[in-house]
Design an enzyme around this catalytic site. Structure first.
Site, PDB file in Angstrom:
ATOM      1  N   LYS A  17       0.836  -1.220   0.000  1.00 25.83           N
ATOM      2  CA  LYS A  17       0.000   0.000   0.000  1.00 25.83           C
ATOM      3  C   LYS A  17       0.862   1.257   0.000  1.00 25.83           C
ATOM      4  CE  LYS A  17      -2.074  -1.163   3.875  1.00 25.83           C
ATOM      5  NZ  LYS A  17      -1.369  -2.435   4.157  1.00 25.83           N
ATOM      6  N   ARG A  92      -9.765   0.621   8.587  1.00 28.81           N
ATOM      7  CA  ARG A  92      -9.319  -0.733   8.852  1.00 28.81           C
ATOM      8  C   ARG A  92     -10.341  -1.514   9.659  1.00 28.81           C
ATOM      9  NH1 ARG A  92      -3.535  -0.024   8.694  1.00 28.81           N
ATOM     10  NH2 ARG A  92      -2.465  -1.826   9.444  1.00 28.81           N
ATOM     11  N   ARG A 131      11.870  -5.598   4.668  1.00 32.05           N
ATOM     12  CA  ARG A 131      11.509  -4.172   4.568  1.00 32.05           C
ATOM     13  C   ARG A 131      12.457  -3.304   5.392  1.00 32.05           C
ATOM     14  NH1 ARG A 131       5.616  -2.181   5.420  1.00 32.05           N
ATOM     15  NH2 ARG A 131       5.721  -3.478   7.272  1.00 32.05           N
ATOM     16  N   ARG A 164      11.253  -1.794  11.072  1.00 34.22           N
ATOM     17  CA  ARG A 164      10.152  -1.410  11.950  1.00 34.22           C
ATOM     18  C   ARG A 164      10.033  -2.383  13.121  1.00 34.22           C
ATOM     19  NH1 ARG A 164       4.830  -0.151   8.403  1.00 34.22           N
ATOM     20  NH2 ARG A 164       3.850  -1.498   9.944  1.00 34.22           N
ATOM     21  N   ARG A 175      -0.566  -9.216  13.286  1.00 28.72           N
ATOM     22  CA  ARG A 175      -1.102  -8.222  12.340  1.00 28.72           C
ATOM     23  C   ARG A 175      -1.921  -8.894  11.234  1.00 28.72           C
ATOM     24  NH1 ARG A 175       4.246  -5.473  10.745  1.00 28.72           N
ATOM     25  NH2 ARG A 175       2.988  -4.510   9.111  1.00 28.72           N
TER      26      ARG A 175
END
Ligand code: AP5
Ligand code: MG
Ligand code: ZN
Length: 222
Positions: A17, A92, A131, A164, A175
């Site tokens: 996203k 969400r 990431r 992160r 998640r």
């Protein structure tokens, strides 16, 4: 050709996203509003909101609706969102989606398109583990799929890249569960409103961008 003014990107964690929103912003000029980025900015600045959000984010849980809705609606009231916005990570939950519809409706606006970036869970795990984010501007990279020119350094501003806190494997599993339980019902919600567009997010980054732009350009202005 036109494109809709209020666009909501829906997709699981690490579906791309944020990566795609930056590119869509460049192509369409819509302001990128990412709830996760807003929370991380508040954490960096050690605001009360940031301190409140951090414990939820570190566990992989959602920040409570009232706090999140207030933060995003406030952001949407800024002048740079008057011509529309590209929402990433919000809504969400169904309560967030209804609050957004009510707020836009009160101003005579509506969501024009909701691209749903579909990616299988096993691919998401691989993306999360590689990431890296820029400490200064939040730009997102992947050590294999989207590497910076110099390892560990942001292409945009030379900032240091970091991993992160919530990208640890056990938090990612939470998640994903939260996404399937609370966020995936939005797919039906927006489908019933006739604004959902399914995009295959399990393709190279450029191909996903092309599919998104083609889909959004074929939607009438909302
Ligand atoms: P948030 O920051 O929104 O995280 P998320 O939804 O889990 O999504 P991500 O940012 O992890 O993934 P992304 O889809 O943006 O993927 P990216 O482009 O980085 O939220 C974090 C937390 O904040 C939540 O857990 C919650 O606690 C809280 N929160 C936020 N919003 C909330 C809300 N509305 N309500 C309540 N709580 C909220 O890509 C991922 C990686 O893959 C990158 O390394 C990238 O380079 C790579 N990649 C991207 N596309 C491709 C591709 N096509 N092929 C290969 N690699 C790719
Ligand atoms: Mg993101
Ligand atoms: Zn940067």
């Amino acid at each position: 050709m036109t494109s809709p003014r209020y666009v909501v990107l829906v997709g699981p964690p690490a579906s791309g996203k944020g990566t795609q929103a930056v590119r869509l912003h460049e192509a369409l000029g819509l302001t990128h509003v990412a709830s996760g980025d807003l929370f991380r900015e508040n954490i960096r600045n050690e605001t009360a909101l940031g301190m409140q959000a951090k414990s939820y984010m570190d566990r992989g849980d959602l920040v409570p609706d009232d706090v999140t809705i207030a933060m995003v609606l406030d952001r949407l009231s800024h002048p740079d969102c008057a011509a529309g916005a590209l929402l990433d990570g919000f809504p969400r939950t169904l309560a967030q989606a209804q609050a957004l519809d009510a707020a836009l409706g009160a101003q005579g606006h509506a969501i024009g398109a909701v691209p749903y970036v579909a990616v299988p869970d096993e691919v998401l795990i691989e993306r999360v583990s590689g990431r890296r984010l820029c400490r200064t501007c939040g730009a997102s990279y992947h050590v294999t799929f989207n590497p910076p020119h110099t390892p560990g350094v942001c292409d945009v501003d030379g900032g240091e890249l970091y991993q992160r806190d919530d990208d640890r494997p056990e938090t990612v599993r939470t998640r994903l569960k939260v996404y399937h339980d609370l966020t995936s019902p939005l797919i039906d919600y927006y489908h019933e409103k006739g604004v959902l567009i399914q995009i295959d997010g399990d393709q190279p980054i450029d191909r996903v961008t092309e599919d998104l732009l083609e889909a959004l350009r074929s939607v009438k202005e909302g």
